[in-house]
Scaffold this active site. Structure first.
Site, PDB file in Angstrom:
ATOM      1  N   GLN A 107      -4.421  -1.020   9.788  1.00 50.02           N
ATOM      2  CA  GLN A 107      -4.388  -2.356   9.183  1.00 50.02           C
ATOM      3  C   GLN A 107      -5.012  -3.394  10.114  1.00 50.02           C
ATOM      4  O   GLN A 107      -4.653  -3.489  11.280  1.00 50.02           O
ATOM      5  CB  GLN A 107      -2.934  -2.724   8.845  1.00 50.02           C
ATOM      6  N   ASP A 114     -10.827   3.463   4.306  1.00 49.47           N
ATOM      7  CA  ASP A 114     -11.237   2.062   4.155  1.00 49.47           C
ATOM      8  C   ASP A 114     -12.760   1.944   4.041  1.00 49.47           C
ATOM      9  O   ASP A 114     -13.271   0.899   3.651  1.00 49.47           O
ATOM     10  CB  ASP A 114     -10.775   1.233   5.366  1.00 49.47           C
ATOM     11  N   LYS A 154       0.830  -1.212   0.000  1.00 46.47           N
ATOM     12  CA  LYS A 154       0.000   0.000   0.000  1.00 46.47           C
ATOM     13  C   LYS A 154       0.860   1.255   0.000  1.00 46.47           C
ATOM     14  O   LYS A 154       0.610   2.193  -0.759  1.00 46.47           O
ATOM     15  CB  LYS A 154      -0.915  -0.002   1.244  1.00 46.47           C
TER      16      LYS A 154
END
Ligand code: NDP
Length: 302
Positions: A97, A120, A53
């Protein structure tokens, strides 16, 4: 019939190019999109995802701020970090994460993220807006799946769509996106009865269950569009392993109209969509710069 392979790597590359162009435009007007990436502990898979990422963010001109924290980090300490990041003007997106260590209350941490910085799309406010059909940040994996479905079918209205899996990060948002695109949607899960019969009626199948090759090609309707979200590591013999999806690719490709491979299908789209969400959060935060948000479904426009 042999299915068309939907090339997620190529579609993701195209999307990154659009993100890169618009990021450069925004930077020329004084705002460099910034993504904070928080990784707690030493989970090997998470480390690989995070590295990928941040590398891709940098490649399109998005600044990243990395926070690597020990496994012993408490819920309170994480919330404090999230609050600091919420207040920073150079951070437009915050990614924590998952999975977090078991002792951390992940729901509370995610709830602490400013919904405007929730790239997200997991925050309850953003999830709620998706259900209500309001403009919002859509979770990256289902957004990527929808883009791939539209590679195979431009008009989804009236199609029967089956989403297998009902997680908050893939299955549920996927079903709502398909509903927004006028599909007739069925959601299947581990308690569903007679999945093969339900599969046989679906024009679109999105499999997100985490069970290697569980969906057999024989279950599919001829010509169906098949999106395989699953990433499963299996024994490949000779002491080696390989990645396979939730769909039995060989038999499915013989019956489907179009299908995503694993790897090289949904995986690359997830990160590309994260970049889109970060750019768009920065565009919104910057206000009236003359740079528009990027519509991931129609990136040529605007
Ligand atoms: P979860 O484990 O959170 O959810 C799995 C879902 O599948 C649950 O709803 C479960 O039902 C359902 N399920 C499990 N077994 C069956 C079965 N035999 N038949 C029907 N439904 C079943 O997984 P995620 O949604 O997080 O991920 C799913 C897969 O997608 C995983 O392989 C994951 O690695 C992959 N993934 C890939 C991404 C990418 O970028 N390509 C991103 C995110 C995930 P129930 O609710 O009843 O338990």
């Amino acid at each position: 019939m042999t299915a068309t392979i939907i090339d997620g790597r190529a579609v993701a590359e195209r999307l990154r190019k659009h993100v890169s162009e618009r990021t450069a435009e925004l930077a020329r007007r004084g705002t460099i999109p910034g993504l904070a990436v928080v990784l707690v502990g030493d989970d090997a898979a998470s480390q690989v995802y995070v590295a990928s990422k941040t590398k891709q963010a940098a490649a399109v001109g998005i600044q990243h701020f990395d926070f690597r924290l020990p496994t012993t980090t408490t819920t309170e300490a994480l919330i404090e970090l999230v609050r600091d990041l919420n207040a920073r003007r150079d951070v437009h997106g915050i990614l924590v994460q998952l999975p977090l260590p078991k002792h951390v209350d992940a729901d509370t941490v995610l709830a602490a993220i400013d919904p405007a910085k929730d790239v997200d799309g997991f925050h309850a406010v953003n999830a709620g807006k998706l259900v209500l059909g309001q403009e919002t940040t859509v979770p990256c994996t289902p957004l990527g799946c929808l883009i791939l479905i539209r590679e195979a079918r431009s008009n989804l209205a009236g199609l029967r769509a089956l989403v297998i899996g009902r997680s908050n990060i893939v299955g549920k948002p996927m079903a709502h996106l398909l509903l927004q695109h006028d599909c007739t949607v069925t959601i299947a899960h581990s308690r569903t009865r007679d999945l093969p019969a339900i599969c046989g009626e679906a024009d679109i199948v999105v499999a997100a269950i985490g069970r290697p090759r569980a969906i057999a090609g024989e279950w599919l309707k001829h010509g169906a569009t098949v999106i395989d979200v699953g990433i499963n590591r299996v024994d490949a013999g000779g002491g080696k392993t390989k990645l396979v999806g939730d769909v039995d690719f060989e038999t499915a490709a013989a019956r489907a109209g179009a299908i995503t491979p694993v790897p090289g299908g949904v995986g690359p789209m997830t990160i590309a969509c994260l970049l889109v969400n970060t750019l768009n959060a920065a565009v919104r935060a910057a206000g009236s710069t003359g740079v528009a948000t990027l519509n991931a479904l129609r990136p040529e426009e605007g």
